[in-house]
Design a protein around this motif. Structure first.
Motif, PDB file in Angstrom:
ATOM      1  N   SER A 143      -5.602   5.096  -1.576  1.00 49.18           N
ATOM      2  CA  SER A 143      -5.004   3.994  -0.812  1.00 49.18           C
ATOM      3  C   SER A 143      -5.503   3.938   0.626  1.00 49.18           C
ATOM      4  N   ILE A 144      -6.610   4.591   0.903  1.00 46.19           N
ATOM      5  CA  ILE A 144      -7.237   4.500   2.229  1.00 46.19           C
ATOM      6  C   ILE A 144      -8.733   4.285   1.985  1.00 46.19           C
ATOM      7  N   PHE A 145      -9.163   3.048   2.116  1.00 50.50           N
ATOM      8  CA  PHE A 145     -10.529   2.682   1.744  1.00 50.50           C
ATOM      9  C   PHE A 145     -11.270   2.020   2.897  1.00 50.50           C
ATOM     10  N   LEU A 203      -8.914  -0.433   5.364  1.00 53.68           N
ATOM     11  CA  LEU A 203      -7.563  -0.833   4.972  1.00 53.68           C
ATOM     12  C   LEU A 203      -6.822   0.391   4.452  1.00 53.68           C
ATOM     13  N   ILE A 204      -5.494   0.386   4.627  1.00 55.07           N
ATOM     14  CA  ILE A 204      -4.693   1.518   4.158  1.00 55.07           C
ATOM     15  C   ILE A 204      -3.512   1.012   3.340  1.00 55.07           C
ATOM     16  N   GLY A 205      -2.890   1.940   2.631  1.00 54.91           N
ATOM     17  CA  GLY A 205      -1.640   1.661   1.929  1.00 54.91           C
ATOM     18  C   GLY A 205      -1.776   0.568   0.892  1.00 54.91           C
ATOM     19  N   ASP A 206      -0.725  -0.234   0.768  1.00 54.92           N
ATOM     20  CA  ASP A 206      -0.709  -1.271  -0.255  1.00 54.92           C
ATOM     21  C   ASP A 206      -1.746  -2.352   0.014  1.00 54.92           C
ATOM     22  N   ASP A 207      -2.098  -2.576   1.297  1.00 57.16           N
ATOM     23  CA  ASP A 207      -3.178  -3.514   1.619  1.00 57.16           C
ATOM     24  C   ASP A 207      -4.481  -3.054   0.972  1.00 57.16           C
TER      25      ASP A 207
END
Length: 289
Positions: A82-84, A145-149
């Protein structure tokens, strides 16, 4: 009056919140404050929130303000999921390129900068923007982007883009876990409300352990209903995350802090200061993280 709890509505931290006895907590005077990671960092730093899952960067920046609750974190040993960084080019070709950074994060932003500088040995320029894959890449070569984003973006990304998982890159580079969030309490709050903090600490642990014992089944169904995605995706996602804080995790944090200090993102690298629970025999279940 009791403690004000900072709560981030990202899936990766939900295991510690999902089974909280919120009714009892509210009856005891606890207050929940919703925030993004960066907002929670600011509120904790300003003394507007007493306890919560802050970024490890915020702890490194203000170590004298906090104590860390033991055996709680959001970490990974390898991929975090979740961290891309999404990029039009390979990471090694991003020298002098432009990278848009999410405005929602602190740890991930600095982790990316360290990885680009020391691991890929490139020096791009950085701009902070509201998280949106499409808008960020309209005028930049890559974005973070991180998390649900990040999760949602990975589901709909163009196949021509490169996708880099920062947890995987960190582990390839350093061979130690990466800890993104720590459960911290402001020192003054810990001194003022020791029994309330003990109760909350036990609740965080109870929620974490229940999720693990139930293989995240109920949490997965809840997230699938509210966010979408396949059940298999969410099960695998939670299984690759770590929610404890072992000596190996602390070694990884110390490495991260040393690099932050070396590149002058923080004044100096300080050792983790753990809060000592009033009692430690509140659960006879084994923490397998």
């Amino acid at each position: 009056m009791s403690l004000k709890i900072g709560e981030i509505n990202y899936t990766n931290i939900m295991p510690m919140f999902f089974y909280l006895n919120r009714t009892e907590l509210v009856n005891r005077g606890f207050i929940f404050e919703q925030a993004t990671p960066s907002e929670l960092n600011n509120k904790m730093s300003a003394g507007l929130v007493d306890v919560g899952g802050i970024s490890s960067f915020e702890y490194a920046r203000n170590p004298d303000e906090y104590m860390i609750l033991p055996e709680l974190s959001v970490s990974s040993i390898g991929s975090v999921g979740s961290i891309f960084m999404f990029s039009k080019k390979e990471a090694s070709e991003l020298n002098n390129s432009s990278i848009a950074l999410t405005s929602s994060s602190a740890t991930s932003v600095h982790l990316l900068k360290l990885i680009m500088s020391h691991y890929f040995k490139v020096k791009p320029s950085y701009t902070t923007e509201t998280p949106s894959l499409e808008k960020m890449l309209e005028s930049h070569d890559a974005c973070l982007l991180i998390g649900d984003d990040a999760i949602r973006a990975s589901w709909k990304m163009d196949e021509t883009l490169y996708k880099y998982d920062l947890g995987k890159l960190w582990y390839e580079w350093m061979q130690v876990p990466m800890t993104y969030a720590l459960f911290a309490v402001r020192k003054k709050a810990a001194e003022a409300y020791p029994e309330s903090l003990q109760y909350l600490f036990e609740e965080f642990h109870r929620s974490k352990l229940l999720n693990m014992e139930r293989s995240f089944d109920e949490l997965t169904q809840h997230i699938k209903h509210n966010i979408g995605g396949e059940e298999k995706f969410w099960i695998e996602y939670f299984q690759q995350l770590h929610f404890g804080l072992t000596n190996e995790h602390i070694t990884g944090l110390n490495n991260f802090f040393d690099l932050l200090a070396k590149d002058k993102y923080i004044n100096s690298a300080e050792n983790i200061k753990l809060w000592a629970p009033i009692k430690t025999d509140f659960s006879n279940r084994v923490d397998i993280t």
